[in-house]
Structure formats: structure tokens, C-alpha cells
Design a protein around this motif. Structure first.
Motif, PDB file in Angstrom:
ATOM      1  N   ALA A  45     -15.986 -26.581 -11.352  1.00 16.67           N
ATOM      2  CA  ALA A  45     -15.158 -27.242 -10.328  1.00 16.67           C
ATOM      3  C   ALA A  45     -14.670 -26.226  -9.290  1.00 16.67           C
ATOM      4  N   ILE A  46     -14.239 -25.062  -9.750  1.00 19.43           N
ATOM      5  CA  ILE A  46     -13.766 -24.022  -8.822  1.00 19.43           C
ATOM      6  C   ILE A  46     -14.912 -23.521  -7.950  1.00 19.43           C
ATOM      7  N   LYS A  47     -16.103 -23.400  -8.518  1.00 16.56           N
ATOM      8  CA  LYS A  47     -17.257 -22.947  -7.747  1.00 16.56           C
ATOM      9  C   LYS A  47     -17.582 -23.939  -6.637  1.00 16.56           C
ATOM     10  N   SER A  48     -17.625 -25.229  -6.971  1.00 16.29           N
ATOM     11  CA  SER A  48     -17.937 -26.231  -5.944  1.00 16.29           C
ATOM     12  C   SER A  48     -16.841 -26.279  -4.882  1.00 16.29           C
ATOM     13  N   LEU A  49     -15.591 -26.118  -5.293  1.00 19.53           N
ATOM     14  CA  LEU A  49     -14.496 -26.095  -4.338  1.00 19.53           C
ATOM     15  C   LEU A  49     -14.596 -24.896  -3.403  1.00 19.53           C
ATOM     16  N   SER A  50     -14.940 -23.741  -3.935  1.00 21.78           N
ATOM     17  CA  SER A  50     -15.072 -22.551  -3.084  1.00 21.78           C
ATOM     18  C   SER A  50     -16.249 -22.683  -2.121  1.00 21.78           C
ATOM     19  N   ILE A  51     -17.310 -23.345  -2.534  1.00 23.04           N
ATOM     20  CA  ILE A  51     -18.443 -23.582  -1.634  1.00 23.04           C
ATOM     21  C   ILE A  51     -18.025 -24.519  -0.504  1.00 23.04           C
ATOM     22  N   GLU A  52     -17.267 -25.565  -0.837  1.00 22.16           N
ATOM     23  CA  GLU A  52     -16.779 -26.479   0.196  1.00 22.16           C
ATOM     24  C   GLU A  52     -15.840 -25.770   1.162  1.00 22.16           C
ATOM     25  N   ILE A  53     -14.998 -24.889   0.641  1.00 28.15           N
ATOM     26  CA  ILE A  53     -14.095 -24.111   1.506  1.00 28.15           C
ATOM     27  C   ILE A  53     -14.904 -23.226   2.439  1.00 28.15           C
ATOM     28  N   GLY A  54     -15.970 -22.617   1.931  1.00 28.08           N
ATOM     29  CA  GLY A  54     -16.837 -21.792   2.760  1.00 28.08           C
ATOM     30  C   GLY A  54     -17.458 -22.574   3.901  1.00 28.08           C
ATOM     31  N   HIS A  55     -17.937 -23.798   3.611  1.00 25.09           N
ATOM     32  CA  HIS A  55     -18.507 -24.646   4.657  1.00 25.09           C
ATOM     33  C   HIS A  55     -17.445 -25.011   5.698  1.00 25.09           C
ATOM     34  N   GLU A  56     -16.249 -25.319   5.230  1.00 23.22           N
ATOM     35  CA  GLU A  56     -15.170 -25.694   6.151  1.00 23.22           C
ATOM     36  C   GLU A  56     -14.780 -24.512   7.036  1.00 23.22           C
ATOM     37  N   VAL A  57     -14.756 -23.324   6.469  1.00 23.20           N
ATOM     38  CA  VAL A  57     -14.428 -22.126   7.255  1.00 23.20           C
ATOM     39  C   VAL A  57     -15.486 -21.892   8.334  1.00 23.20           C
ATOM     40  N   LYS A  58     -16.749 -22.082   7.992  1.00 21.68           N
ATOM     41  CA  LYS A  58     -17.816 -21.922   8.985  1.00 21.68           C
ATOM     42  C   LYS A  58     -17.665 -22.932  10.118  1.00 21.68           C
ATOM     43  N   ASN A  59     -17.362 -24.189   9.770  1.00 24.90           N
ATOM     44  CA  ASN A  59     -17.178 -25.211  10.805  1.00 24.90           C
ATOM     45  C   ASN A  59     -15.977 -24.897  11.686  1.00 24.90           C
ATOM     46  N   GLN A  60     -14.890 -24.424  11.082  1.00 23.34           N
ATOM     47  CA  GLN A  60     -13.691 -24.096  11.854  1.00 23.34           C
ATOM     48  C   GLN A  60     -13.949 -22.891  12.768  1.00 23.34           C
ATOM     49  N   ASN A  61     -14.688 -21.908  12.286  1.00 28.85           N
ATOM     50  CA  ASN A  61     -15.019 -20.755  13.129  1.00 28.85           C
ATOM     51  C   ASN A  61     -15.877 -21.168  14.321  1.00 28.85           C
ATOM     52  N   LYS A  62     -16.802 -22.092  14.089  1.00 27.76           N
ATOM     53  CA  LYS A  62     -17.640 -22.602  15.188  1.00 27.76           C
ATOM     54  C   LYS A  62     -16.771 -23.312  16.214  1.00 27.76           C
ATOM     55  N   LEU A  63     -15.846 -24.152  15.748  1.00 28.60           N
ATOM     56  CA  LEU A  63     -14.942 -24.868  16.643  1.00 28.60           C
ATOM     57  C   LEU A  63     -14.069 -23.892  17.437  1.00 28.60           C
ATOM     58  N   LEU A  64     -13.564 -22.865  16.769  1.00 26.08           N
ATOM     59  CA  LEU A  64     -12.735 -21.867  17.454  1.00 26.08           C
ATOM     60  C   LEU A  64     -13.530 -21.104  18.512  1.00 26.08           C
ATOM     61  N   ALA A  65     -14.785 -20.808  18.223  1.00 25.68           N
ATOM     62  CA  ALA A  65     -15.616 -20.114  19.207  1.00 25.68           C
ATOM     63  C   ALA A  65     -15.838 -20.989  20.441  1.00 25.68           C
ATOM     64  N   GLU A  66     -16.066 -22.288  20.220  1.00 26.04           N
ATOM     65  CA  GLU A  66     -16.230 -23.204  21.348  1.00 26.04           C
ATOM     66  C   GLU A  66     -14.947 -23.302  22.167  1.00 26.04           C
ATOM     67  N   MET A  67     -13.818 -23.388  21.482  1.00 26.91           N
ATOM     68  CA  MET A  67     -12.534 -23.460  22.187  1.00 26.91           C
ATOM     69  C   MET A  67     -12.274 -22.180  22.975  1.00 26.91           C
ATOM     70  N   ASP A  68     -12.654 -21.036  22.410  1.00 30.26           N
ATOM     71  CA  ASP A  68     -12.456 -19.762  23.094  1.00 30.26           C
ATOM     72  C   ASP A  68     -13.254 -19.709  24.395  1.00 30.26           C
ATOM     73  N   SER A  69     -14.502 -20.178  24.343  1.00 32.43           N
ATOM     74  CA  SER A  69     -15.309 -20.171  25.560  1.00 32.43           C
ATOM     75  C   SER A  69     -14.747 -21.144  26.600  1.00 32.43           C
ATOM     76  N   GLN A  70     -14.242 -22.281  26.151  1.00 30.16           N
ATOM     77  CA  GLN A  70     -13.638 -23.238  27.079  1.00 30.16           C
ATOM     78  C   GLN A  70     -12.369 -22.662  27.704  1.00 30.16           C
ATOM     79  N   PHE A  71     -11.555 -21.982  26.901  1.00 34.39           N
ATOM     80  CA  PHE A  71     -10.342 -21.363  27.441  1.00 34.39           C
ATOM     81  C   PHE A  71     -10.686 -20.263  28.433  1.00 34.39           C
TER      82      PHE A  71
END
Length: 118
Positions: A45-71
Motif C-alpha cells: 500500500a505504501i509503495k503504490s501511494l508513493s508511486i501516486e505521489i510521484g506522478h502527482e509531483v510530476k504533474n504539479q511540476n509541469k503545471l508550475l513550469a507552464e505558469m512560470d512561462s506565462q508569468f
């Protein structure tokens, strides 16, 4: 020659009442198996949760990069606008004041005309 399985035979070095030793050894093994399985499910359960957290972090970093370019593009646009406003403010103040007065008079006459037509 037959090997002793779980709960069979006495543990090495024990002499005497084998059934009492067997039942204690078997109970410990069953408890260990149960705890091992519980731990395995928690680790999974912890392994699957950490994998999901990793995916979410990647998506958030992508969103932040897009926001940075827009700013960055917005900052450039605002910088150019502020430069134009500085140039406008350094110009003739009397000309700007004259335009404001003409606009005010125009608005006044439009309002007066609307009221008079009623």
C-alpha cells in the motif's frame, strides 16, 4: 530421511515433552506468518501511494513550469506597458489636461441632452 516441516519435530537442543514444544513453535510460526503477511500488505500500500505521489509531483511540476512561462510573458507585456506610460507621462501635461476637459464637456452635454429629451 524425512525433513521436519512447520510444527513437526522438536527444535534442536530440546528434550522431553515434544507436543508442548511443537504447539508453541507452531503458534509462533503462525503468528510470524500472519504478521509477515500484514507487513507485506502495508508495504504494498505504501509503495503504490508513493508511486501516486510521484506522478502527482510530476504533474504539479509541469503545471508550475507552464505558469512560470506565462508569468514571464505577462511580465514582459507589463514592462512594455509601463514604459509607454512613462513616456506618456513625460509628455506635455497641458495637452493631456485639454483632452480631459474636452471629454468632460462632451459627457456633460450628452447627459444634458438625454435629460432634456425626457
Amino acid at each position: 530421511m524425512r525433513r521436519a516441516g512447520l510444527g513437526e519435530g522438536a527444535p534442536p537442543g530440546s528434550h522431553g515433552n515434544y507436543s508442548y514444544a511443537n504447539s508453541g513453535y507452531s503458534a509462533c510460526e503462525e503468528e510470524n506468518d500472519r504478521l509477515t503477511e500484514s507487513l507485506r500488505s502495508k508495504v504494498t500500500a505504501i509503495k503504490s501511494l508513493s508511486i501516486e505521489i510521484g506522478h502527482e509531483v510530476k504533474n504539479q511540476n509541469k503545471l508550475l513550469a507552464e505558469m512560470d512561462s506565462q508569468f514571464d510573458s505577462t511580465t514582459g507585456f507589463l514592462g512594455k506597458t509601463m514604459g509607454r506610460l512613462k513616456i506618456l507621462s513625460k509628455g506635455s501635461q497641458t495637452k493631456l489636461l485639454c483632452y480631459m476637459m474636452l471629454f468632460s464637456l462632451f459627457v456633460f452635454f450628452v447627459i444634458y441632452w438625454i435629460i432634456k429629451l425626457r
